[in-house]
Design an enzyme around this catalytic site. Structure first.
Site, short mmCIF file in Angstrom:
data_model
loop_
_atom_site.label_atom_id
_atom_site.label_comp_id
_atom_site.label_asym_id
_atom_site.label_seq_id
_atom_site.Cartn_x
_atom_site.Cartn_y
_atom_site.Cartn_z
N ARG A 29 0.37 10.57 3.69
CA ARG A 29 1.64 10.47 2.96
C ARG A 29 2.01 11.87 2.45
NH1 ARG A 29 1.41 6.42 -2.04
NH2 ARG A 29 1.46 4.78 -0.45
N ARG B 128 2.44 11.02 -9.04
CA ARG B 128 2.82 10.78 -7.63
C ARG B 128 4.12 11.48 -7.29
NH1 ARG B 128 0.51 6.33 -5.30
NH2 ARG B 128 -1.60 6.02 -6.06
N LYS C 273 -2.46 5.77 -11.36
CA LYS C 273 -1.32 6.59 -10.92
C LYS C 273 -0.24 6.69 -11.99
CE LYS C 273 -0.68 3.02 -7.95
NZ LYS C 273 -0.22 2.24 -6.81
N LYS D 201 4.08 7.63 -12.26
CA LYS D 201 5.28 7.84 -11.44
C LYS D 201 6.44 8.31 -12.31
CE LYS D 201 3.83 4.64 -7.88
NZ LYS D 201 4.08 3.41 -7.13
N CYS E 255 8.22 -4.10 1.94
CA CYS E 255 7.09 -3.17 1.98
C CYS E 255 6.43 -3.23 3.35
CB CYS E 255 6.09 -3.54 0.88
SG CYS E 255 5.16 -5.03 1.27
N CYS F 225 -1.62 -2.66 5.76
CA CYS F 225 -1.96 -2.68 4.34
C CYS F 225 -3.15 -3.61 4.06
CB CYS F 225 -0.76 -3.13 3.49
SG CYS F 225 -1.20 -3.16 1.75
N CYS G 232 2.48 -8.75 -1.25
CA CYS G 232 1.53 -9.13 -2.30
C CYS G 232 2.15 -8.77 -3.63
CB CYS G 232 0.17 -8.44 -2.09
SG CYS G 232 0.09 -6.78 -2.77
N CYS H 270 5.41 -3.14 -3.98
CA CYS H 270 5.81 -1.82 -3.46
C CYS H 270 7.28 -1.75 -3.07
CB CYS H 270 4.93 -1.45 -2.28
SG CYS H 270 3.20 -1.32 -2.70
FE1 SRM Z 1 2.52 0.79 -3.15
C1 SRM Z 1 -0.80 0.10 -3.16
C2 SRM Z 1 2.47 1.12 0.17
C3 SRM Z 1 5.57 2.18 -3.31
C4 SRM Z 1 2.88 -0.43 -6.33
N1 SRM Z 1 1.06 0.69 -1.75
C5 SRM Z 1 -0.26 0.43 -1.95
C6 SRM Z 1 -1.07 0.64 -0.67
C7 SRM Z 1 -1.54 2.07 -0.64
C8 SRM Z 1 -2.20 -0.39 -0.43
C9 SRM Z 1 -3.59 -0.09 -0.93
O1 SRM Z 1 -3.75 0.38 -2.07
O2 SRM Z 1 -4.52 -0.35 -0.16
C10 SRM Z 1 0.05 0.38 0.37
C11 SRM Z 1 -0.13 1.01 1.74
C12 SRM Z 1 0.47 0.13 2.82
C13 SRM Z 1 0.58 0.78 4.12
O3 SRM Z 1 -0.07 0.29 5.09
O4 SRM Z 1 1.32 1.74 4.27
C14 SRM Z 1 1.28 0.77 -0.42
N2 SRM Z 1 3.72 1.62 -1.82
C15 SRM Z 1 3.58 1.57 -0.48
C16 SRM Z 1 4.83 2.05 0.22
C17 SRM Z 1 4.56 2.77 1.54
C18 SRM Z 1 5.72 0.82 0.43
C19 SRM Z 1 6.91 0.95 1.33
O5 SRM Z 1 7.12 -0.01 2.07
O6 SRM Z 1 7.63 1.94 1.29
C20 SRM Z 1 5.44 2.91 -0.89
C21 SRM Z 1 4.93 4.32 -0.87
C22 SRM Z 1 5.40 5.08 -2.04
C23 SRM Z 1 5.20 6.55 -1.97
O7 SRM Z 1 5.76 7.16 -1.06
O8 SRM Z 1 4.54 7.12 -2.85
C24 SRM Z 1 4.89 2.21 -2.12
N3 SRM Z 1 3.94 0.93 -4.59
C25 SRM Z 1 5.19 1.46 -4.42
C26 SRM Z 1 6.03 1.11 -5.52
C27 SRM Z 1 7.52 1.45 -5.65
C28 SRM Z 1 7.76 2.74 -6.35
O9 SRM Z 1 6.83 3.49 -6.67
O10 SRM Z 1 8.92 3.04 -6.62
C29 SRM Z 1 5.26 0.35 -6.37
C30 SRM Z 1 5.76 -0.33 -7.67
C31 SRM Z 1 5.94 0.59 -8.80
C32 SRM Z 1 4.67 0.72 -9.57
O11 SRM Z 1 3.83 1.55 -9.19
O12 SRM Z 1 4.48 -0.02 -10.53
C33 SRM Z 1 3.95 0.26 -5.79
N4 SRM Z 1 1.25 0.02 -4.52
C34 SRM Z 1 1.61 -0.47 -5.74
C35 SRM Z 1 0.46 -1.05 -6.37
C36 SRM Z 1 0.41 -1.70 -7.77
C37 SRM Z 1 0.06 -0.73 -8.81
C38 SRM Z 1 -0.14 -1.37 -10.15
O13 SRM Z 1 0.22 -0.78 -11.14
O14 SRM Z 1 -0.69 -2.45 -10.25
C39 SRM Z 1 -0.61 -0.91 -5.45
C40 SRM Z 1 -2.06 -1.38 -5.64
C41 SRM Z 1 -2.93 -0.36 -6.28
O15 SRM Z 1 -2.50 0.74 -6.62
O16 SRM Z 1 -4.08 -0.69 -6.48
C42 SRM Z 1 -0.07 -0.24 -4.30
FE1 SF4 Z 2 0.66 -3.72 0.61
FE2 SF4 Z 2 1.22 -5.34 -1.40
FE3 SF4 Z 2 2.24 -2.88 -1.38
FE4 SF4 Z 2 3.13 -4.64 0.32
S1 SF4 Z 2 3.30 -4.81 -1.92
S2 SF4 Z 2 2.52 -2.55 0.84
S3 SF4 Z 2 1.37 -5.85 0.77
S4 SF4 Z 2 0.10 -3.39 -1.55
#
Ligand code: SRM
Ligand code: SF4
Length: 563
Positions: free
Chosen positions: A72, A141, A203, A205, A429, A435, A474, A478
């Site tokens: 990324r 991030r 993290k 943001k 997402c 994922c 899930c 995201c």
């Molecule tokens: Fe996310 C974890 C993809 C934006 C909340 N996110 C993940 C992981 C890395 C899965 C993992 O930990 O094993 C996913 C990888 C999937 C894959 O195969 O690519 C993943 N997140 C993404 C992306 C690629 C989704 C998309 O379809 O675009 C986004 C990449 C962002 C970036 O470029 O940095 C992405 N994730 C977000 C957002 C939206 C935002 O930031 O505006 C959120 C919600 C905002 C927030 O953080 O509260 C988000 N991702 C999470 C979470 C929950 C964190 C939490 O506080 O509980 C996880 C799980 C974790 O971190 O353990 C997670």
């Molecule tokens: Fe993976 Fe859940 Fe984020 Fe979708 S919302 S990319 S299933 S961690």
């Protein structure tokens, strides 16, 4: 006091993120990294994954999972030159297997990179003047910023602040340069002045919004900065803290949260404010329970007023009273718009961010052709990524518009002309098959599912009704689903929680309407609600607002109300 989580040990003993990554990468026996290095790789912008479609068959065949990695980019504000786009496109074709994936935080992921190719892929990124440092992991991030800064001087200033902040908050460790670029080791070993040896508990943001657009969903950021513009000049920012989406099914102590307004700062106070917020989270976040470790929980536990006072103490100044602001929309603007300098900007809908040639669709080839044209004829034009997984071709001289239009039409990049509002604005997402946390499909399901919802809209005379639909595989959220008018949150294969009642400006959380239901059940529910909406709505009323006014769902009260 509970024990720190194992990740705290991994971070502390990593020698500023080095661990045994070099050895893990060099190990030819497995396609995976050592367990501790899997965690450390995140801070370098990489994730180990395995193809979940193949997992069971490989287990039965007694083979190790089909490991690969994504990388990324750290790309503050989502801005790349045409030459950088071409370099990333080439890297993805050479080393990845799923094209380029534009993310909800304005950057690119390249999936499917084998361990043996990771170093070459990172080197290609570095050669293009880009990096992946801190794109994942317990650090600040990718800093997001309102799209299209070229439209005014103020936007440009905000973009510069976002870039500077991203750089300022980047870990200082040279581990990335040593491991991926073979720089000589730093002697004596270094320290992290801002983060300390255990980095953050989780993290963080940060995002910059420019009203009236809330395209970055500022209420979902740990630290949101909303530009206050007076007489065409940037006066400063209203500050919001403690937003976040992630939750865990069945765990009541986790929940999405809207960021709380805490005051106003001048542009010159941004760095100190961000540092103070980050270090407050560093020192007061929960280091034993990762599900409860985001800034939002520290704020819930100690109260907004306490955290605000702590931030002020650390920053060395008091926040001024908030100015207040009004958002009228979020989501992206598509099609051509003229900038103040006579250059043109083309907003392109990229369904669910996937830029890949497959099934007869040639978007990757199309964007490459556009970038190549710009690299030759207008190298200072930009490819800007949006926080809604779309792309903006920015700063185009008028003379190139026609050729870019022709390329967009030829390569299925002109969806802004043909797709309905529902299809143009939906976000999903990544979810399966990459994922590791996905419980249900998201991105892959959309081409099937969206036309079915569209059929319902058509049936009720709502064809061009702007309704935000967001799907996450899930509850981590995201796609920022808890801010959508209609959201589906994966529960199990083919099953989702249906959440309703967010507002179209991203200022209200939605609420659970039906739990653990299948696609046919979702469509039945939506059919009934859309029928009601069509006949009972007030003039100009939006779907989410209607559902709340009619008490179909009750949005959760904000945390300050409940404190
Ligand atoms: Fe996310 C974890 C993809 C934006 C909340 N996110 C993940 C992981 C890395 C899965 C993992 O930990 O094993 C996913 C990888 C999937 C894959 O195969 O690519 C993943 N997140 C993404 C992306 C690629 C989704 C998309 O379809 O675009 C986004 C990449 C962002 C970036 O470029 O940095 C992405 N994730 C977000 C957002 C939206 C935002 O930031 O505006 C959120 C919600 C905002 C927030 O953080 O509260 C988000 N991702 C999470 C979470 C929950 C964190 C939490 O506080 O509980 C996880 C799980 C974790 O971190 O353990 C997670
Ligand atoms: Fe993976 Fe859940 Fe984020 Fe979708 S919302 S990319 S299933 S961690």
């Amino acid at each position: 006091m509970s024990e720190p989580s194992d990740l705290e040990r991994i971070k502390r003993t990593s020698r500023c993120l080095r661990g045994s990554l070099r050895e893990s990468l060099a190990d030819p026996v497995t396609g995976a990294l050592r367990a501790d290095d899997v965690q450390l790789l995140k801070f370098h912008g990489g994730y180990q994954q395995d193809d979940r479609d193949l997992r069971e068959a490989r287990r039965l065949a007694k083979l190790e999972p089909d490991y690969s990695f994504f990388l990324r980019l750290r790309l503050p504000g989502g801005v790349m030159s045409p030459a950088q786009w071409l370099a990333m496109d080439a890297m993805a074709r050479r080393h990845g297997s799923r094209g380029l994936r534009l993310t909800t935080r304005q950057t690119i992921q390249v999936h499917g990179i084998e361990k043996g190719n990771l170093r070459a892929a990172v080197q290609a990124i570095h050669a293009a003047g880009l990096d992946t440092i801190a794109a994942c992991g317990d650090v600040n991030r990718n800093v997001v910023a309102a799209v299209n800064p070229l439209l005014s001087r103020v936007h440009a200033r905000i973009f510069e602040q976002a870039q500077a902040l991203s750089l300022h908050l980047r870990p200082k460790s040279r581990a990335w340069q040593e491991i991926w670029l073979d720089e000589p080791p730093v002697q004596p070993e270094e320290s992290e002045p801002l983060y300390g040896d255990a980095y953050l508990p989780r993290k963080c943001k940060i995002g910059f919004a420019v009203p009236p657009d809330n395209d970055i969903d500022v209420y979902s950021q740990d630290v949101g900065l909303v530009a206050i513009i007076e007489n065409g000049e940037l006066a400063g920012y209203d500050v919001l803290i403690g937003g976040g989406m992630g939750a865990t099914h069945g765990d009541a102590k986790t929940h999405p949260r809207l960021a709380s307004p805490v005051g106003f700062i001048t542009p010159g106070q941004v760095t100190a404010l961000a540092e103070a917020a980050l270090t407050t989270q560093r020192d007061h976040g929960d280091r034993s329970e990762r599900r409860h470790a985001r800034f939002k929980y520290a704020i819930d536990d100690r109260g907004v007023a306490w955290i605000k006072a702590e931030i002020e103490r650390r920053a060395g100044f008091a926040l001024q009273p908030a100015y207040g602001f009004a958002f009228t929309q979020r989501g992206d603007r598509f099609g051509w718009r003229e900038g103040g300098d006579g250059r043109w900007h083309l907003g392109l809908r990229i369904p669910f961010g996937r830029v890949h040639d497959r099934d007869g669709v040639t978007r990757q080839t199309g964007l490459r052709a556009i970038a190549a044209l710009l690299a030759e004829r207008a190298p200072d034009a930009q490819i800007r990524l949006t926080p809604n997984q779309n792309a903006l071709i920015a700063g185009v001289p008028k003379v190139l518009r026609e050729r870019i239009d022709a390329l967009a039409i030829e390569h299925d990049l002109a969806l802004h002309r043909t797709a309905t509002l529902l299809a143009r604005n939906a976000i999903a997402c990544v979810a399966l098959p990459t994922c590791g946390l996905a419980m249900a499909e998201a991105e892959r399901w959309m081409p099937d599912f969206i036309p079915k919802v569209q059929t319902l809209l058509d049936k009720h005379g709502l064809r061009e009704e702007p309704i935000d639909l967001r799907v996450s595989g899930c509850p981590n959220g995201c796609s920022r689903p808890y801010l959508a008018e209609i959201a589906l949150i994966g529960k199990a294969s083919g099953r989702y929680n249906l959440m309703l009642g967010g507002d179209h400006r991203g200022q209200r959380l939605n609420a659970l309407y039906r739990e653990n239901i299948t696609e046919p059940e979702i469509l039945v529910e939506l059919d009934a609600l859309l029928a009601r909406f069509a006949s009972e709505r007030e003039p100009e009323e939006r779907f989410g607002d209607f559902l709340v006014r009619e008490a179909v769902v009750a949005p959760p009260r904000s945390r300050e109300d409940t404190a």
